[in-house]
Design an enzyme around this catalytic site. Structure first.
Site, short mmCIF file in Angstrom:
data_model
loop_
_atom_site.label_atom_id
_atom_site.label_comp_id
_atom_site.label_asym_id
_atom_site.label_seq_id
_atom_site.Cartn_x
_atom_site.Cartn_y
_atom_site.Cartn_z
CD GLU A 88 -2.18 -7.57 3.01
OE1 GLU A 88 -1.83 -6.42 2.66
OE2 GLU A 88 -2.84 -7.78 4.05
N GLY A 108 0.82 -5.05 0.92
CA GLY A 108 -0.36 -5.18 0.06
C GLY A 108 -0.06 -5.91 -1.25
CB ALA A 137 -0.87 -0.02 1.25
CD GLU A 142 1.87 -5.43 5.89
OE1 GLU A 142 2.70 -6.31 6.20
OE2 GLU A 142 1.09 -5.53 4.93
N1 CAA Z 1 4.58 3.28 -0.73
C1 CAA Z 1 4.96 4.47 -1.27
N2 CAA Z 1 6.12 4.64 -1.93
C2 CAA Z 1 6.91 3.57 -2.05
C3 CAA Z 1 6.59 2.31 -1.53
C4 CAA Z 1 5.35 2.17 -0.85
N3 CAA Z 1 4.93 1.00 -0.34
N4 CAA Z 1 7.59 1.44 -1.81
C5 CAA Z 1 8.53 2.15 -2.49
N5 CAA Z 1 8.11 3.43 -2.64
C6 CAA Z 1 8.80 4.53 -3.34
C7 CAA Z 1 10.04 5.02 -2.58
O1 CAA Z 1 9.66 5.96 -1.58
C8 CAA Z 1 10.84 5.63 -3.70
O2 CAA Z 1 10.28 6.88 -4.03
P1 CAA Z 1 11.25 8.13 -4.40
O3 CAA Z 1 11.99 7.70 -5.64
O4 CAA Z 1 10.33 9.27 -4.62
O5 CAA Z 1 12.19 8.29 -3.24
C9 CAA Z 1 10.55 4.70 -4.88
O6 CAA Z 1 9.32 4.03 -4.56
C10 CAA Z 1 11.62 3.65 -5.09
O7 CAA Z 1 11.77 2.96 -3.87
P2 CAA Z 1 13.21 2.77 -3.15
O8 CAA Z 1 14.11 3.89 -3.48
O9 CAA Z 1 12.97 2.48 -1.70
O10 CAA Z 1 13.73 1.45 -3.92
P3 CAA Z 1 14.76 0.36 -3.38
O11 CAA Z 1 15.07 -0.52 -4.55
O12 CAA Z 1 15.89 1.00 -2.66
O13 CAA Z 1 13.95 -0.49 -2.28
C11 CAA Z 1 12.04 -1.72 -1.45
C12 CAA Z 1 12.86 -1.28 -2.67
C13 CAA Z 1 12.88 -2.67 -0.59
C14 CAA Z 1 10.80 -2.44 -1.97
C15 CAA Z 1 11.65 -0.48 -0.60
O14 CAA Z 1 11.09 0.51 -1.49
C16 CAA Z 1 10.62 -0.76 0.45
O15 CAA Z 1 10.96 -1.32 1.48
N6 CAA Z 1 9.33 -0.37 0.24
C17 CAA Z 1 8.29 -0.44 1.22
C18 CAA Z 1 7.76 -1.86 1.36
C19 CAA Z 1 6.69 -1.91 2.44
O16 CAA Z 1 6.94 -1.62 3.60
N7 CAA Z 1 5.45 -2.30 2.06
C20 CAA Z 1 4.34 -2.40 2.96
C21 CAA Z 1 3.49 -1.18 2.87
S1 CAA Z 1 2.20 -1.16 4.10
C22 CAA Z 1 0.97 -2.17 3.50
O17 CAA Z 1 1.07 -2.70 2.39
C23 CAA Z 1 -0.20 -2.31 4.41
C24 CAA Z 1 -1.27 -3.25 3.98
O18 CAA Z 1 -1.34 -4.38 4.40
C25 CAA Z 1 -2.31 -2.83 3.10
#
Ligand code: CAA
Length: 256
Positions: A111, A108, A63, A131
């Site tokens: 999921e 998500g 998400a 999460e």
């Molecule tokens: N939401 C919003 N933006 C996100 C995102 C997310 N889930 N995942 C990545 N992005 C964005 C980053 O902020 C970044 O944006 P900018 O270029 O503007 O800085 C861009 O996407 C590229 O991401 P990274 O620079 O972080 O890329 P990376 O290759 O270094 O890392 C990754 C990749 C390991 C997937 C890392 O992006 C990450 O850990 N993302 C978050 C994963 C996460 O925690 N997901 C769970 C979300 S909560 C959820 O899903 C709740 C639910 O159950 C519904």
């Protein structure tokens, strides 16, 4: 649609989530487009099987965390219900949905893959429910669908630790059904979709329905299976399937 593309190829729909600069994170407008795509597929009689994949290096990185940051408790509930509704439309669909996981499937994204019927993963794919690292828990079905699919042990391990696992590990624990070479991912998913689309349509969708109910119905599940089995036995598809078997040819199913 701005964030989701749908391509149709002979009974198969390919759905591409297309927000690569944010790793296909499901902001509300992306989820709205995904819902429209799923609704279109569910209403399209020509489509038998859908494949969901992501553009770029992620399937879906979860998400949208920026959006989550703006929400209070009530907003969190609404967000959970919205994603759950979309994913339930996939799970409850009479069509088969394949997740072709091309990269990160986190939160998500994992999921979304869990709501699909079969997961085919690139060897580069990474799965996880991170999460807890954000101080939240999964809200789009992981506590339910992952527990049903993997059992409490792996669901608790993955959801409570937030650990990210490889495609091979995901295969080993039963989360993924097939791991393939990255470059072959879409070919493999399309091959599988074509195989599924060649089977009796009613037989496939009623089998899916009975399997979906396996954990809800207890012993009544057997009665439910018998009722759905009887519908397939009374169908024109069965007449055609049995005839084709004895005539040593491919059946021409009509879904009736
Ligand atoms: N939401 C919003 N933006 C996100 C995102 C997310 N889930 N995942 C990545 N992005 C964005 C980053 O902020 C970044 O944006 P900018 O270029 O503007 O800085 C861009 O996407 C590229 O991401 P990274 O620079 O972080 O890329 P990376 O290759 O270094 O890392 C990754 C990749 C390991 C997937 C890392 O992006 C990450 O850990 N993302 C978050 C994963 C996460 O925690 N997901 C769970 C979300 S909560 C959820 O899903 C709740 C639910 O159950 C519904």
């Amino acid at each position: 649609m701005r964030f989701v593309e749908v391509e149709k190829r002979e009974g198969i729909a390919i759905v591409r989530i297309n927000r690569p600069d944010k790793l296909n994170a499901l902001a509300p407008e992306v989820l709205e487009d995904l819902e429209k795509a799923v609704d279109m597929i569910n209403e399209d009689e020509e489509v038998r099987v859908a494949i969901i994949t992501g553009t770029g290096k992620a399937f879906v990185a979860g998400a949208d965390i920026k959006y989550i940051g703006t929400l209070d408790e009530e907003g969190g509930y609404r967000m959970a219900k919205f994603g759950q509704r979309v994913f339930s439309k996939i799970e409850d669909s009479p069509k088969v949905f394949i997740a072709a996981v091309n990269g990160y499937a986190l939160g998500g994204g994992s999921e979304l893959a869990l709501a699909c019927d079969i997961i085919v993963a690139s060897e580069n794919a990474v799965f996880g429910q991170p999460e807890v690292d954000l101080g939240i828990m999964p809200g789009w079905g992981a506590t339910q669908r992952m527990t049903r699919k993997l059992g409490q042990g792996w669901a608790k391990y993955l959801i409570l630790t937030g650990e990210r696992i490889s495609a091979h590990k995901a295969y080993e624990i039963g989360l993924v059904q097939k791991v393939v070479n990255h470059d072959n991912l879409m070919d493999e998913a399309i091959n599988l979709a074509q195989t599924l689309a060649s089977k009796g349509p009613l037989a496939v969708s009623l089998s899916k329905e009975a399997i979906n109910r396996a954990f809800q119905l207890g012993d009544f599940g057997f009665e439910y299976e018998a009722k759905l089995f009887a519908r397939t036995v009374g169908s024109e598809d069965k007449d055609e399937g049995v005839r084709a078997f004895f005539e040593k040819r491919k059946p021409n199913f009509k879904g009736k």
